[in-house]
Design a protein around this motif. Structure first.
Motif, PDB file in Angstrom:
ATOM      1  N   ASP A 131      -4.532   7.416   9.972  1.00  0.00           N
ATOM      2  CA  ASP A 131      -4.075   8.321   8.939  1.00  0.00           C
ATOM      3  C   ASP A 131      -2.885   9.143   9.422  1.00  0.00           C
ATOM      4  N   GLY A 132      -2.856   9.472  10.696  1.00  0.00           N
ATOM      5  CA  GLY A 132      -1.847  10.392  11.167  1.00  0.00           C
ATOM      6  C   GLY A 132      -2.014  11.738  10.484  1.00  0.00           C
ATOM      7  N   GLY A 133      -3.242  12.005  10.024  1.00  0.00           N
ATOM      8  CA  GLY A 133      -3.525  13.162   9.183  1.00  0.00           C
ATOM      9  C   GLY A 133      -3.522  14.486   9.934  1.00  0.00           C
ATOM     10  N   THR A 134      -2.474  14.745  10.678  1.00  0.00           N
ATOM     11  CA  THR A 134      -2.362  16.040  11.333  1.00  0.00           C
ATOM     12  C   THR A 134      -1.957  17.086  10.305  1.00  0.00           C
ATOM     13  N   ARG A 135      -2.127  18.318  10.681  1.00  0.00           N
ATOM     14  CA  ARG A 135      -1.722  19.394   9.774  1.00  0.00           C
ATOM     15  C   ARG A 135      -0.228  19.339   9.481  1.00  0.00           C
ATOM     16  N   TYR A 136       0.541  18.959  10.474  1.00  0.00           N
ATOM     17  CA  TYR A 136       1.988  18.858  10.283  1.00  0.00           C
ATOM     18  C   TYR A 136       2.322  17.826   9.217  1.00  0.00           C
ATOM     19  N   VAL A 137       1.708  16.636   9.319  1.00  0.00           N
ATOM     20  CA  VAL A 137       1.966  15.582   8.343  1.00  0.00           C
ATOM     21  C   VAL A 137       1.532  16.027   6.956  1.00  0.00           C
ATOM     22  N   GLN A 138       0.358  16.626   6.858  1.00  0.00           N
ATOM     23  CA  GLN A 138      -0.114  17.083   5.554  1.00  0.00           C
ATOM     24  C   GLN A 138       0.839  18.111   4.954  1.00  0.00           C
ATOM     25  N   ALA A 198       3.241   5.797  -0.558  1.00  0.00           N
ATOM     26  CA  ALA A 198       2.729   7.082  -0.076  1.00  0.00           C
ATOM     27  C   ALA A 198       1.982   6.918   1.233  1.00  0.00           C
ATOM     28  N   GLU A 199       1.245   5.831   1.361  1.00  0.00           N
ATOM     29  CA  GLU A 199       0.461   5.623   2.582  1.00  0.00           C
ATOM     30  C   GLU A 199       1.359   5.276   3.760  1.00  0.00           C
ATOM     31  N   ALA A 200       2.466   4.618   3.500  1.00  0.00           N
ATOM     32  CA  ALA A 200       3.352   4.205   4.584  1.00  0.00           C
ATOM     33  C   ALA A 200       3.943   5.402   5.320  1.00  0.00           C
ATOM     34  N   VAL A 201       4.191   6.494   4.614  1.00  0.00           N
ATOM     35  CA  VAL A 201       4.798   7.665   5.264  1.00  0.00           C
ATOM     36  C   VAL A 201       3.749   8.631   5.806  1.00  0.00           C
ATOM     37  N   ARG A 202       2.485   8.300   5.629  1.00  0.00           N
ATOM     38  CA  ARG A 202       1.420   9.173   6.126  1.00  0.00           C
ATOM     39  C   ARG A 202       1.154   8.838   7.598  1.00  0.00           C
ATOM     40  N   ASP A 203       2.195   9.059   8.422  1.00  0.00           N
ATOM     41  CA  ASP A 203       2.117   8.692   9.841  1.00  0.00           C
ATOM     42  C   ASP A 203       2.908   9.724  10.650  1.00  0.00           C
TER      43      ASP A 203
END
Length: 1382
Positions: A261-268, A322-327
């Motif tokens: 996901d790369g779901g860090t706070r920064y990415v979010q 959208a998912e491609a840039v969630r990194d």
């Protein structure tokens, strides 16, 4: 000591499944294992136990070779692990282990342990042996040897496709990758530990490090595979990553969040500020597509450019973007300026201006928050001003940012964003990016077509909507997924509906099947209320002319790709115009193009095709009629024969279009035409034709359809040959009542008037083929064939090293795999038909996915010799695979099975409770599957007391009766039936003493058992009545295998003759017809034909019509095989019995006046009989058998002499009246195989096993010519009627003709042994026999015609004086009387 006790406590807790003190035990065990189990201690205790147990088994290996002989009892379902020559079986039931098992008392150690830890575990095992209930066995004097293995299937955590891809790409990866570079990325992803990295780095060479990394990957999960793939991409191993990307596995949503996901706070925060949509509530990752897009986005790191994601409506473009840039890495490295999302859709200029104004305001506002000194500007008043404002913001304030434009429809809209920045856009129209200015080689425009969901992904989406596990979805779920055609939109729409109405699975499935798209509604996240609106919107953008052409595509079949030439015929346009139209459809995602073929092939997505069919339901018949009429107009003179894609399309689908157009008469004329059959069979093979007759059976006339279907089914293996046979000649062998024969005879008669040569089999009416289908799937012997459990498919394998799967109704190939490096000895379907197992002489066992043809699992270290047989369990409760091999273990090796010689066959009982094994040690053993203990042993060798001392008794195979109460096994020439409970023999079936039983199989629905025999036959026996029920003849060599279909209605057999025959069980029967032997004589008398031959019952057969009283002799045929008899025909009265020969008589012939009979024998003598007085003259001198002789007359008035030849390499000339030897010529170094006199008596020719032929003068008895050039034994020779040519044929199938002027007139290949040769009276045609009969043009060396008999190995052919009638007998006893068609 406390550590030791804790470890023991852990092991006992695992063994007994006591959860008490589990945490303490696991902690101690974890410490002992050097922290190897750290990943599982967070799970609940019972699951911990299972995981510890499985990991323990996966690392077991032997410490001691001769431990005590003991084992624990088992229960529950089965988990198996094979380590070297020892098999471990653990029982797992429910959510935790039921028992702990150590088979046969062997001690084991965990790999990678120190010597202290090894000793610790040994002490733990000894401690366990005193605390668990043990079932003791008496130790036998000779420890049993197990040569069968039972393995689990599907136990790997990595998906089968990913694992198969790694295995197949292993050598390439090991050769190129540098493991140290890749491991950094994998450690950061959390799939590789520091200890694992250290172990890999400890390897001395780069290649060994790479091999160790791959070996570790194969034991890990899907996340490790994806991490390894990403590492390859990031380290510029693009070519290697391309090998893996098609098999990227599915990752669950939970794993996705924690892993990629790369779901860090920064990415979010970045995505939220940029307006990027959040993930849908129900989301399943498509890593392959996502990684492709990310790979191209990385190329925008240094300079601006475009990446385009295009696809049809509802294919998931927006979610993918959208998912491609969630990194995290992608944003920080490539787009530190942020990611800005703008949804477009179908807009006019005013709406577009509002959208750009909104985007500019958002960017300025975010900029002011970061830099309060910056000021907000007034909104731009025009598109031109808005474009310049956006250019300023993207270049000055957000210089390294990504602009995502979602759902672009119009090129004019896209031009407003042509501002030389980094852009990712989604669209249905591929051509839109062409309008962007400044696209250079450095300004990349990467376009990706989004693909549909895999079945597992679609099921997971439905499961998340209804809050269930995918495994617990109802049966309709898979059908709904198939009907959705992989469309993310449709799956999501259905899922949303089911969330509100969870009991409507059947209703929504019916809605999809009926193509009622207007009822598929309810999605707040999509612009259209129903699926039909989304589809219609795409079509409406076409011009009216193109819209009409697009509607014509409704007639296409699903999953069929067509070339532009087919549509050129349909639309009556030039190919170039058609390609322009198709390009427009492709650009708008209304059509797909396969660029892997040249020329390109085009196809519709199933969903698009369904929509078109629903939209044009009332006009479908007229659309198909248009296709047929356009084809008839273009190809009025005959069908295309080019063999290209267009030609193939018409041969595959012309009948389909006729049927859909309800053009019944045209369909009759086409499918009941021998010309259509010939052309289509030559281009596509006979299987497609058979499929057509089956598919349209309800439309076509039943009787005529049966004629054509039977012709193709029984001659399909001939129609697969190259050069392609003459279909008219093949059809002349059909029954006289057949429509196929009627058309063939008319065509043959017409062609005969133009010089064509055709032969009519005039006596075929008495024969009836019992085979339903004959297929030649391999070039080489076929060792094994089996039905799928649904009966629709057959798998086969053999010496060609390939595995092939084909339809059981038509023989159409479904799958072909180069399966092994050596002969494939056996193949078997799994109970659900999803898997196929193969085993081979290369000592490997492989498990294949039947649908995709991919390698799922390979076992290469379990056997040391060739693997003879493999079989899955019969039921789906437990999926086990049993194999057996030629392994010969030392008696000291304490393994499970007790055979002392190679194990030839293994077979599960119908309920899978027992496994039977057949061995070369003469025994049949039964084993309990649950405990792997020997249950019973039957000494089959005792059934051959008179032969046991002389030779070994090999038990070839075994099979269980339908109820499992009896077991049948085969050995030598016998089949035995035993009672399973008592091991008592119930029945013994003895076959011919000259044959051996190769295989046997019991019918699952009756008392029949099929027996495959080495003398080319298959027999069916009823084991209740001990009666033979049928003879199935037709194979031309050894039959290696037989198997009934699951319902018992069909029987297949496979043979060394490269064919598989399928028989209908209820139609085969015991034949009362006699079989003739190939030695025969024929009398041609004014058009009448009389044939004399011995039969398989040792009787003389005289066949013919309008026979007058004649005297013909044939021997041996009576109870006195060494004594020729002279009979009167047709009465059969014995006129004389001539006794004198001491061994079998090989040849006999009357002199022209009929008073003298000459015989030659294996006793090396020739006898000249005055048969009325039984006086004889014995001609002695040959040292070996005399197979033939010839009357030699130098001049018409001279006394008759005799010329004889023998295997001793000599030619002798005799005076028949005195017995004097006139000439004795040593003419060859090998056996003399044939001899022929020239018509004028001046020359004779000899041929020999020494590969030469010689021409001799009968005046000087000297060799006048030596003929070299043959590469094998020269078996036949014949002079032409003018004496100017000599034809010779060898065992390699080569025919040579030499003339007196020393020139070769012909050099042609017959195929197989050439056993007989004949010239036509005008010397223009040569006839040759062997495996079949061929007629040749002597001057050109070209084949004029070929006749294929049912059998093979023709020995001799008799030719009428006018060269119009030909008589021969094949090796299975069928008589052929062939007459030229006039």
């Amino acid at each position: 000591m406390s550590l030791f006790r804790a470890t023991v406590k852990c092991l006992i807790s695992i063994a007994k499944c006591n959860t008490k003190d589990t945490e303490l035990a696991l902690q101690a065990y974890k410490f002992t294992m050097n922290n190897k189990l750290s990943r599982i201690t967070r799970q609940p205790a019972p699951i911990c136990l299972v995981t510890v147990k499985c990991m323990l088994y996966l690392t077991l290996s032997r410490v001691r070779e001769t431990p005590p002989h003991w084992s624990f009892q088992t229960g529950g379902s089965c988990f198996c692990y094979n380590s070297g020559r020892t098999l471990l079986i653990s029982k797992i039931g429910g959510d935790f282990c039921q028992n702990y098992i150590i088979l046969k008392g062997n001690y084991y150690k965990l790999e990678h342990l120190s010597s202290v830890d090894s000793e610790l575990l040994c002490r733990a095992n000894r401690y366990i042996s005193h605390h668990l209930p043990i079932h003791h066995h008496s130790s036998p004097a000779t420890p049993p040897v197990w040569s069968d293995q039972v393995w689990p299937v599907g136990m790997a955590m990595m998906e089968e496709g990913a694992r198969s891809c790694l295995l197949q790409s292993r050598s390439s990866l090991e050769q190129d990758i540098r493991a140290s570079y890749l491991m950094d990325h994998m450690i950061s992803d959390g799939v590789l530990t520091g200890d694992e990295e250290d172990r890999i780095r400890s390897k001395p060479t780069r290649r060994e490090q790479a091999a160790a990394l791959l070996e570790l990957l194969l034991r890990k999960d899907n996340q490790a595979y994806i991490s390894f793939y990403n590492a390859l991409v990031r380290e510029s191993y693009g070519d290697l990553a391309s090998l893996l990307h098609n098999s990227l596995p599915l990752v669950s949503p939970e794993a996705e969040k924690s892993f990629s996901d790369g779901g860090t706070r920064y990415v979010q925060a970045v995505l939220s500020e940029g307006g990027v949509p959040q993930r849908p509530v129900v989301f399943v990752s498509r890593p392959a597509l996502m990684n492709r897009v990310r790979e191209k986005l990385y190329r925008l790191q240094k300079e601006p450019g475009w990446v385009t994601v295009f696809g049809m409506a509802g294919s998931g473009k927006s979610v993918l973007a959208a998912e491609a840039v969630r990194d995290h890495a992608l944003i920080t490295e490539c787009f530190p300026g942020g990611v800005h999302w703008l949804s477009i859709g179908q807009l006019d200029r005013s709406d577009l201006l509002v959208r750009i104004q909104s985007l500019c305001f958002r960017l300025e506002q975010q900029s002011q928050e970061k830099d309060p000194s910056s000021s907000l500007h007034r909104p731009p008043g025009s598109l031109e001003e808005a474009k310049e404002r956006l250019r300023f913001l993207m270049h000055r304030r957000y210089p390294r940012s990504l602009l995502i434009l979602d759902d672009i429809w119009d090129s004019s809209v896209l031009k407003a964003f042509d501002i030389q920045c980094r852009v990712l856009l989604t669209t249905r129209d591929r051509s839109l990016a062409d309008c962007v200015s400044g696209v250079t080689t450095n300004n990349y425009d990467f376009i990706y077509r989004t693909l549909g969901l895999e079945e597992g992904q679609a099921l997971e989406i439905l499961a998340l909507y209804v809050n269930r596990k995918p495994q617990r979805l109802p049966e309709q779920a898979r059908s709904i997924v198939r009907e959705c055609k992989g469309s993310p939109l449709v799956v999501s729409l259905i899922g949303a509906l089911l969330r509100e109405f969870p009991d409507r699975w059947a209703y929504y499935l019916h809605t999809l099947q009926q193509k009622k798209f207007k009822r598929i509604r309810k999605s707040s996240s999509y612009d259209y209320d129903a699926l039909d609106q989304a589809m219609a919107a795409s079509i409406q953008v076409l011009s009216e002319e193109h819209r009409e052409l697009y509607i014509d595509l409704t007639v296409l079949e699903k999953d069929v790709k067509v070339p532009a030439k087919v549509l050129s015929v349909l639309w009556d346009l030039e190919p170039e115009e058609v390609e322009d139209v198709l390009q427009d459809f492709v650009n708008k995602s209304l059509l797909f193009r396969d660029c892997h073929h040249r020329p390109y092939l085009y196809y519709l997505h199933d969903l698009q095709l369904d929509f078109l069919a629903e939209m044009n339901r009332s006009g479908l018949e007229s659309l198909h009629t248009k296709v047929v009429r356009q084809y008839q107009q273009r190809y009025s003179k005959g069908p295309p024969t080019s063999g290209d894609e267009e030609c193939l399309y018409w041969f595959r689908f012309l009948t389909y279009h006729m049927a859909k157009a309800n053009l019944t008469q045209e369909l009759y004329s086409l499918m009941f035409s021998l010309d259509w059959v010939r052309t289509k069979a030559q281009i596509m093979g006979p299987a497609h034709l058979i499929n057509d007759y089956l598919e349209y059976s309800t439309i076509l006339d039943k009787e005529v359809r049966g004629h054509f279907q039977e012709f193709l089914s029984l001659n399909g293996h001939q129609l697969e040959q190259r050069p392609f046979p003459d279909v008219v000649q093949l059809a002349l062998s059909q029954p006289d009542s057949s429509e196929v024969y009627r058309q063939a005879l008319l065509q043959a008669q017409e062609r005969a008037t133009r010089g064509g040569l055709y032969l009519d089999w005039v006596n075929k009416s008495s024969l009836k083929s019992l085979s339903r289908l004959v297929v030649q799937p391999h070039q080489g012997s076929i060792y094994s064939a089996c039905f799928s459990h649904d009966g629709t498919k057959i798998a086969s394998c053999g010496s060609s090293k390939t595995l092939r799967v084909f339809k059981s109704t038509s023989g159409e190939k479904l799958l072909e795999i180069q399966a092994h490096d050596d002969e494939v000895l056996c193949c078997a379907f799994s109970p659900d038909d999803h898997l196929l197992a193969t085993c081979s002489s290369d000592r490997k066992v492989k498990v294949w996915n039947v649908e995709r043809g991919t390698l799922m699992r390979m076992f290469e270290d379990e056997h040391e010799e060739q693997v003879n047989h493999c079989q899955f369990t019969n039921t789906r409760r437990r999926l086990l695979l049993a194999t057996c091999s030629n392994d010969k273990f030392m008696n000291t090796k304490n393994t499970m099975f007790g055979h002392l010689e190679p194990v030839n066959h293994c077979c599960f009982s119908p309920d899978d409770a027992y496994l039977s094994t057949s061995s070369s040690d003469g025994t049949l053993k039964l084993w309990e599957v649950s405990s792997a203990n020997e249950w019973k042993s039957i000494d089959v060798a005792d059934m051959f007391p008179e032969q046991r001392e002389q030779t070994e008794v090999m038990v070839k195979c075994s099979t269980w009766s339908a109820g499992g109460r009896t077991i049948i096994c085969a050995a030598r020439n016998a089949v035995f039936v035993f009672d399973v409970e008592t091991a008592a023999m119930l029945l013994e079936i003895r076959t011919s003493r000259l044959s051996t039983v190769q295989y046997c199989h019991a019918c699952p629905s009756s008392n029949l058992v099929a027996i495959a025999l080495s003398h080319y036959a298959v027999e069916l026996w009823d084991i209740e009545t001990s009666k033979k029920m049928a003879d199935c003849s037709g194979h031309l060599s050894w039959v290696h295998g037989v198997q009934f279909s699951p319902d018992g209605s069909l029987l297949l057999s496979c043979s060394d003759d490269q064919t598989i025959r399928v028989w209908e069980t209820n139609k085969v029967h015991t034949s009362s017809a006699v079989c003739l032997k190939r030695d025969s004589d024929v009398l041609f008398n004014n058009g009448d034909i009389t044939v004399v031959a011995a039969d398989n019952r040792n009787r003389l057969q005289v066949r013919g019509i309008d026979m007058e009283s004649s005297v013909i002799c044939l021997s041996p045929f009576s109870s006195l095989p060494l004594s020729p008899q002279v009979l009167e025909v047709p009465s059969g009265t014995s006129l004389a019995t001539l006794q004198g020969h001491t061994r079998a008589v090989l040849h006999c012939q009357f002199t022209p006046e009929g008073h003298t009979l000459i015989t030659s024998s294996e006793d090396t003598t020739i006898r000249v009989w005055r048969w009325r007085t039984c006086e004889c003259v014995v001609l002695e001198g040959h040292k070996e058998q005399v197979r033939c002789f010839s009357l030699l007359t130098t001049t018409p008035s001279s006394e008759t002499h005799l010329l004889s030849w023998s295997f001793d390499g000599t030619i002798k000339v005799w005076d028949m009246s005195s017995g004097e030897r006139l000439q004795d010529l040593v003419c060859h170094q090998g056996a003399v195989l044939a001899c022929d006199m020239s018509p004028d008596g001046q020359l004779f020719a000899t041929t020999s096993a020494d590969k030469t032929a010689k021409v001799w003068s009968s005046a000087s008895w000297e060799c006048v010519r030596l003929l070299n050039g043959h590469q094998d034994c020269v078996r036949s020779c014949r002079f032409s009627w003018d004496g100017r040519r000599l034809a010779t044929g060898d065992d390699n199938g080569e025919i040579r003709i030499c003339s007196r002027d020393n020139k070769d007139a012909m050099d042609s290949l017959h195929g197989g042994w050439v056993t007989d040769l004949h010239f036509s009276p005008d010397n223009t045609v040569l006839l040759s026999t062997g495996g079949y009969i061929k007629w040749w043009n002597v001057e050109k060396g070209e084949a004029l015609q070929t006749f294929y008999p049912t059998g093979a190995n023709l020995k001799r052919i008799h030719v009428s004086p006018d060269f119009s009638t030909f008589v021969t007998i094949d090796n299975i006893g069928i008589l052929y009387i062939l007459k030229k068609v006039e």
